[in-house]
Design an enzyme around this catalytic site. Sequence first.
Site, PDB file in Angstrom:
ATOM      1  N   CYS A  90      -3.652  -3.201   4.265  1.00  0.00           N
ATOM      2  CA  CYS A  90      -2.802  -4.283   4.801  1.00  0.00           C
ATOM      3  C   CYS A  90      -3.279  -5.661   4.382  1.00  0.00           C
ATOM      4  CB  CYS A  90      -2.726  -4.174   6.316  1.00  0.00           C
ATOM      5  SG  CYS A  90      -2.063  -2.597   6.856  1.00  0.00           S
ATOM      6  N   GLU A 124       0.849  -1.198   0.000  1.00  0.00           N
ATOM      7  CA  GLU A 124       0.000   0.000   0.000  1.00  0.00           C
ATOM      8  C   GLU A 124       0.882   1.244   0.000  1.00  0.00           C
ATOM      9  OE1 GLU A 124      -2.046   0.987   3.753  1.00  0.00           O
ATOM     10  OE2 GLU A 124      -1.411  -0.980   4.449  1.00  0.00           O
ATOM     11  N   HIS A 161      -2.973  -9.775  11.921  1.00  0.00           N
ATOM     12  CA  HIS A 161      -2.356  -8.581  11.342  1.00  0.00           C
ATOM     13  C   HIS A 161      -2.000  -7.687  12.526  1.00  0.00           C
ATOM     14  CE1 HIS A 161      -1.564  -4.848   9.509  1.00  0.00           C
ATOM     15  NE2 HIS A 161      -2.688  -4.286   9.911  1.00  0.00           N
TER      16      HIS A 161
END
Length: 386
Positions: free
Chosen positions: A111, A79, A233
Amino acid sequence: MNIGIDKIGFYTPPFALSMEDLAVERGVEPAKYTVGIGQSTMAVAPVTQDIVTMGANAAIEILDEADKEAIDMILVGTETGIDQSKSAAVYIQKLLGLSNRVRSVELKHACYGATAALQLAKGHITLNPESKVLVIASDIAKYGLKSGGEPTQGAGAVAMIVSAEPRLLRLEDEASLFTDDVMDFWRPNYEAYPMVDGKFSNEQYMRFFAEVWTDYATQTGATFADLEAICFHLPYTKMGLKAFKPFLEELPEEEQERLTTRYQESTAYNRHVGNIYTGSLFLSFISLIETSSVLVAGDRIGFFSYGSGAVGEFFVGELVEGFEKQLRVEVHQQLLENRKQVTVAEYETLFSQMVDESGEQTFQVEDKSLFILSGVHQHQRQYQKQ
Ligand code: COA
């Protein structure tokens, strides 16, 4: 057919900043960063590292000649892309000396990009069992000096080879997905740094975890007892636990202890790197398998992927027989230990040096990484193998 991750490696730049030093300089109680947010060190990327060089540096350590011959697809999740049009995967194909007969694509969804890449790679191997896919997650997380997100910055890349009959992790077919249009984090084209509503973003992360875990459990009949660990994450190491906590608290004490210990193991590397956006989930997986001493073949590991904006996914992988032989503990621990510790002033200088494609640039940084960005010439980034 078994399909999954055959090899995995990571790279992080050679500079690191102590979160305690940053806290003192910013007039913040250090425990807020080290305990409340859960970060000890932040990786700092010099101007000589971008998503291309970091991705190539992560991949080179895992590639052998057989991989190079079999790879027919390169997928780069990021990103923090360096170009609005050209894909980072093409630069990486050249730097690594991979065949020209490859499909090269860059994928974006905050993400979540690398998880999408991993699942696409799995589909590709289903149709082409003899081939291999190189999946790379590469990002530099920058929120700006003295910004609210500053303590959650970081930089690094994870590289994975996805193949049939993988020697590390077999991916299961079931996955739970959730997409909802929320504005928790985004970066308009004119902005160098993302716009983020931190509190709202945390809430969405927790909502999405509840959504996908509950759906996965309903679909498959799975419970937490079926999983040896869950990798999250990790924008910062406290985040996964905040989402997990309401579920953990409902479990028997022994199970809570087991999953909490695995969680700590899965956050050990991230605590010293910071946020690497789309690679964070996979860095957490590397951390788990390289720091835990109790994992055995057959253990099933859950993965929670979250990309702001937002997409969430829960999926499961199973460690395969002999997975220990695929670990690179020493290489990775040395990578972390050998970084130069910088002062806050040095970090601010490194942070502020920008690539400017509109002019001619030559970078002078003490960066011994194999692949570096040496400068800019005629609007083109100049990459170099040292
Ligand atoms: N000792 C221990 N803990 C402390 C502390 C101290 N002295 N001071 C504060 N804390 C704790 C707070 O209680 C809080 O913990 P909690 O969330 O469990 O309650 C934590 O430290 C963070 O404090 P908070 O005041 O919420 O921090 P903040 O307003 O500066 O925002 C982020 C923190 C992470 C939200 C912000 O850095 C951000 O916007 N990050 C980017 C977006 C992001 O990461 N989104 C996540 C989903 S991808």
